[in-house]
Motif scaffolding. Structure first.
Motif, PDB file in Angstrom:
ATOM      1  N   GLN A  45       0.829  -1.198   0.000  1.00  0.00           N
ATOM      2  CA  GLN A  45       0.000   0.000   0.000  1.00  0.00           C
ATOM      3  C   GLN A  45       0.864   1.249   0.000  1.00  0.00           C
ATOM      4  O   GLN A  45       1.936   1.280   0.607  1.00  0.00           O
ATOM      5  CB  GLN A  45      -0.918   0.010   1.219  1.00  0.00           C
ATOM      6  N   ASN A  46       0.365   2.279  -0.685  1.00  0.00           N
ATOM      7  CA  ASN A  46       1.053   3.568  -0.695  1.00  0.00           C
ATOM      8  C   ASN A  46       0.970   4.205   0.685  1.00  0.00           C
ATOM      9  O   ASN A  46       0.102   3.845   1.491  1.00  0.00           O
ATOM     10  CB  ASN A  46       0.446   4.492  -1.745  1.00  0.00           C
ATOM     11  N   LEU A  47       1.845   5.144   0.944  1.00  0.00           N
ATOM     12  CA  LEU A  47       1.894   5.818   2.242  1.00  0.00           C
ATOM     13  C   LEU A  47       1.986   7.319   2.030  1.00  0.00           C
ATOM     14  O   LEU A  47       2.830   7.785   1.254  1.00  0.00           O
ATOM     15  CB  LEU A  47       3.116   5.332   3.039  1.00  0.00           C
ATOM     16  N   GLN A  48       1.120   8.068   2.680  1.00  0.00           N
ATOM     17  CA  GLN A  48       1.189   9.530   2.711  1.00  0.00           C
ATOM     18  C   GLN A  48       1.844   9.907   4.037  1.00  0.00           C
ATOM     19  O   GLN A  48       1.313   9.597   5.099  1.00  0.00           O
ATOM     20  CB  GLN A  48      -0.208  10.147   2.646  1.00  0.00           C
ATOM     21  N   ALA A  49       3.006  10.556   3.971  1.00  0.00           N
ATOM     22  CA  ALA A  49       3.721  10.943   5.182  1.00  0.00           C
ATOM     23  C   ALA A  49       4.425  12.280   4.950  1.00  0.00           C
ATOM     24  O   ALA A  49       4.691  12.666   3.818  1.00  0.00           O
ATOM     25  CB  ALA A  49       4.738   9.874   5.564  1.00  0.00           C
ATOM     26  N   THR A  50       4.723  12.958   6.042  1.00  0.00           N
ATOM     27  CA  THR A  50       5.367  14.264   5.980  1.00  0.00           C
ATOM     28  C   THR A  50       6.867  14.112   6.184  1.00  0.00           C
ATOM     29  O   THR A  50       7.305  13.409   7.098  1.00  0.00           O
ATOM     30  CB  THR A  50       4.778  15.201   7.055  1.00  0.00           C
ATOM     31  N   LEU A  51       7.637  14.782   5.332  1.00  0.00           N
ATOM     32  CA  LEU A  51       9.090  14.730   5.427  1.00  0.00           C
ATOM     33  C   LEU A  51       9.602  15.688   6.500  1.00  0.00           C
ATOM     34  O   LEU A  51       8.897  16.604   6.929  1.00  0.00           O
ATOM     35  CB  LEU A  51       9.720  15.095   4.083  1.00  0.00           C
ATOM     36  N   GLU A  52      10.836  15.494   6.900  1.00  0.00           N
ATOM     37  CA  GLU A  52      11.480  16.356   7.878  1.00  0.00           C
ATOM     38  C   GLU A  52      11.662  17.758   7.308  1.00  0.00           C
ATOM     39  O   GLU A  52      11.652  17.948   6.094  1.00  0.00           O
ATOM     40  CB  GLU A  52      12.820  15.760   8.321  1.00  0.00           C
ATOM     41  N   GLU A  53      11.858  18.732   8.169  1.00  0.00           N
ATOM     42  CA  GLU A  53      11.966  20.136   7.759  1.00  0.00           C
ATOM     43  C   GLU A  53      13.232  20.435   6.957  1.00  0.00           C
ATOM     44  O   GLU A  53      13.270  21.404   6.221  1.00  0.00           O
ATOM     45  CB  GLU A  53      11.912  21.054   8.988  1.00  0.00           C
ATOM     46  N   ASP A  54      14.267  19.619   7.091  1.00  0.00           N
ATOM     47  CA  ASP A  54      15.506  19.877   6.370  1.00  0.00           C
ATOM     48  C   ASP A  54      15.752  18.879   5.235  1.00  0.00           C
ATOM     49  O   ASP A  54      16.887  18.697   4.795  1.00  0.00           O
ATOM     50  CB  ASP A  54      16.693  19.899   7.335  1.00  0.00           C
ATOM     51  N   ALA A  55      14.687  18.252   4.738  1.00  0.00           N
ATOM     52  CA  ALA A  55      14.814  17.310   3.621  1.00  0.00           C
ATOM     53  C   ALA A  55      15.286  18.047   2.370  1.00  0.00           C
ATOM     54  O   ALA A  55      14.905  19.191   2.141  1.00  0.00           O
ATOM     55  CB  ALA A  55      13.472  16.630   3.359  1.00  0.00           C
ATOM     56  N   PRO A  56      16.114  17.415   1.532  1.00  0.00           N
ATOM     57  CA  PRO A  56      16.607  18.091   0.337  1.00  0.00           C
ATOM     58  C   PRO A  56      15.515  18.384  -0.699  1.00  0.00           C
ATOM     59  O   PRO A  56      15.617  19.341  -1.451  1.00  0.00           O
ATOM     60  CB  PRO A  56      17.655  17.133  -0.236  1.00  0.00           C
ATOM     61  N   TYR A  57      14.475  17.562  -0.751  1.00  0.00           N
ATOM     62  CA  TYR A  57      13.361  17.765  -1.682  1.00  0.00           C
ATOM     63  C   TYR A  57      12.056  17.739  -0.900  1.00  0.00           C
ATOM     64  O   TYR A  57      11.865  16.878  -0.046  1.00  0.00           O
ATOM     65  CB  TYR A  57      13.335  16.658  -2.755  1.00  0.00           C
ATOM     66  N   ASN A  58      11.169  18.671  -1.201  1.00  0.00           N
ATOM     67  CA  ASN A  58       9.844  18.754  -0.558  1.00  0.00           C
ATOM     68  C   ASN A  58       9.935  18.819   0.971  1.00  0.00           C
ATOM     69  O   ASN A  58       9.192  18.135   1.673  1.00  0.00           O
ATOM     70  CB  ASN A  58       8.963  17.573  -0.967  1.00  0.00           C
ATOM     71  N   ALA A  59      10.822  19.629   1.489  1.00  0.00           N
ATOM     72  CA  ALA A  59      11.032  19.742   2.935  1.00  0.00           C
ATOM     73  C   ALA A  59       9.743  20.124   3.652  1.00  0.00           C
ATOM     74  O   ALA A  59       9.056  21.063   3.274  1.00  0.00           O
ATOM     75  CB  ALA A  59      12.109  20.768   3.228  1.00  0.00           C
ATOM     76  N   GLY A  60       9.394  19.350   4.682  1.00  0.00           N
ATOM     77  CA  GLY A  60       8.224  19.633   5.510  1.00  0.00           C
ATOM     78  C   GLY A  60       6.891  19.375   4.835  1.00  0.00           C
ATOM     79  O   GLY A  60       5.849  19.644   5.412  1.00  0.00           O
ATOM     80  N   GLU A  61       6.899  18.843   3.621  1.00  0.00           N
ATOM     81  CA  GLU A  61       5.660  18.604   2.892  1.00  0.00           C
ATOM     82  C   GLU A  61       5.197  17.158   3.038  1.00  0.00           C
ATOM     83  O   GLU A  61       6.004  16.250   3.262  1.00  0.00           O
ATOM     84  CB  GLU A  61       5.847  18.893   1.393  1.00  0.00           C
ATOM     85  N   GLU A  62       3.893  16.966   2.872  1.00  0.00           N
ATOM     86  CA  GLU A  62       3.343  15.614   2.844  1.00  0.00           C
ATOM     87  C   GLU A  62       3.553  15.060   1.444  1.00  0.00           C
ATOM     88  O   GLU A  62       3.186  15.696   0.455  1.00  0.00           O
ATOM     89  CB  GLU A  62       1.861  15.627   3.198  1.00  0.00           C
ATOM     90  N   VAL A  63       4.166  13.895   1.345  1.00  0.00           N
ATOM     91  CA  VAL A  63       4.480  13.288   0.053  1.00  0.00           C
ATOM     92  C   VAL A  63       3.934  11.863   0.002  1.00  0.00           C
ATOM     93  O   VAL A  63       3.577  11.283   1.026  1.00  0.00           O
ATOM     94  CB  VAL A  63       6.005  13.279  -0.215  1.00  0.00           C
ATOM     95  N   ASN A  64       3.914  11.306  -1.199  1.00  0.00           N
ATOM     96  CA  ASN A  64       3.415   9.954  -1.406  1.00  0.00           C
ATOM     97  C   ASN A  64       4.580   8.997  -1.621  1.00  0.00           C
ATOM     98  O   ASN A  64       5.438   9.241  -2.465  1.00  0.00           O
ATOM     99  CB  ASN A  64       2.472   9.932  -2.623  1.00  0.00           C
TER     100      ASN A  64
END
Length: 169
Positions: free
Chosen positions: A41-60
């Motif tokens: 199953q896919n997972l919707q989760a939020t990345l850490e604030e200092d992620a190199p791509y999509n920082a702090g955003e909810e991603v799939n």
């Protein structure tokens, strides 16, 4: 490892799930990152604030079958992670081949753990490594990754270009 993960592993509650995710990234990839979660199953989760791509955003993260062998804690000079992605999409295989031809910039892999009780951030500190020697078979992609690719480190470590060093012309 965080207290939440320690608690999850120690008590093994029925209502909490432990998610292992990987993110493959390179500037030649289109899109720049491929995010996978172990499972169907896919997972919707939020990345850490200092992620190199999509920082702090909810991603799939796309559900995928992959096997990781995380480096053990030791005093060895080099710590390697090995990964096999089963049934890898043609897109991932094609992009790894393009990267090999495109330039010397390495592919990065970021390993993250999530706990179903709190998907607002990774449950532990993400680990980013450099992918080494990816190989594609008929039904899988395999590679190893290391913290520091000392063997392939270029010398000198800066690129001399006309834009930054006009005296080369």
């Amino acid at each position: 490892m965080t207290t939440a993960l320690d608690e999850l592993f120690a008590s093994n509650p029925n209502n909490k799930i432990y998610y292992i995710t990987i993110e493959l990234s390179h500037s030649a990839f289109a899109p720049t990152v491929h995010r996978l979660v172990q499972g169907f199953q896919n997972l919707q989760a939020t990345l850490e604030e200092d992620a190199p791509y999509n920082a702090g955003e909810e991603v799939n993260f796309i559900g995928s079958a992959f096997k990781l062998s995380i480096p053990e804690k030791s005093v060895k000079g080099r710590q390697d992670l090995t990964c096999t992605i089963y049934g890898a999409s043609f897109e991932i295989i094609e992009q790894l081949e393009l990267q090999a031809k495109a330039n010397r910039e390495p592919v990065k892999i970021t390993f993250r753990e999530f706990e179903s009780g709190d998907l607002s951030a990774p449950a532990s500190q993400p680990i980013t490594m450099t992918v080494l020697n990816p190989t594609a078979g008929p039904d899988s992609v395999s590679f190893s990754a290391t913290f520091a690719d000392v063997i392939n480190k270029q010398f000198p470590s800066i690129f001399y270009k006309l834009e930054t060093h006009p005296g080369l012309a």
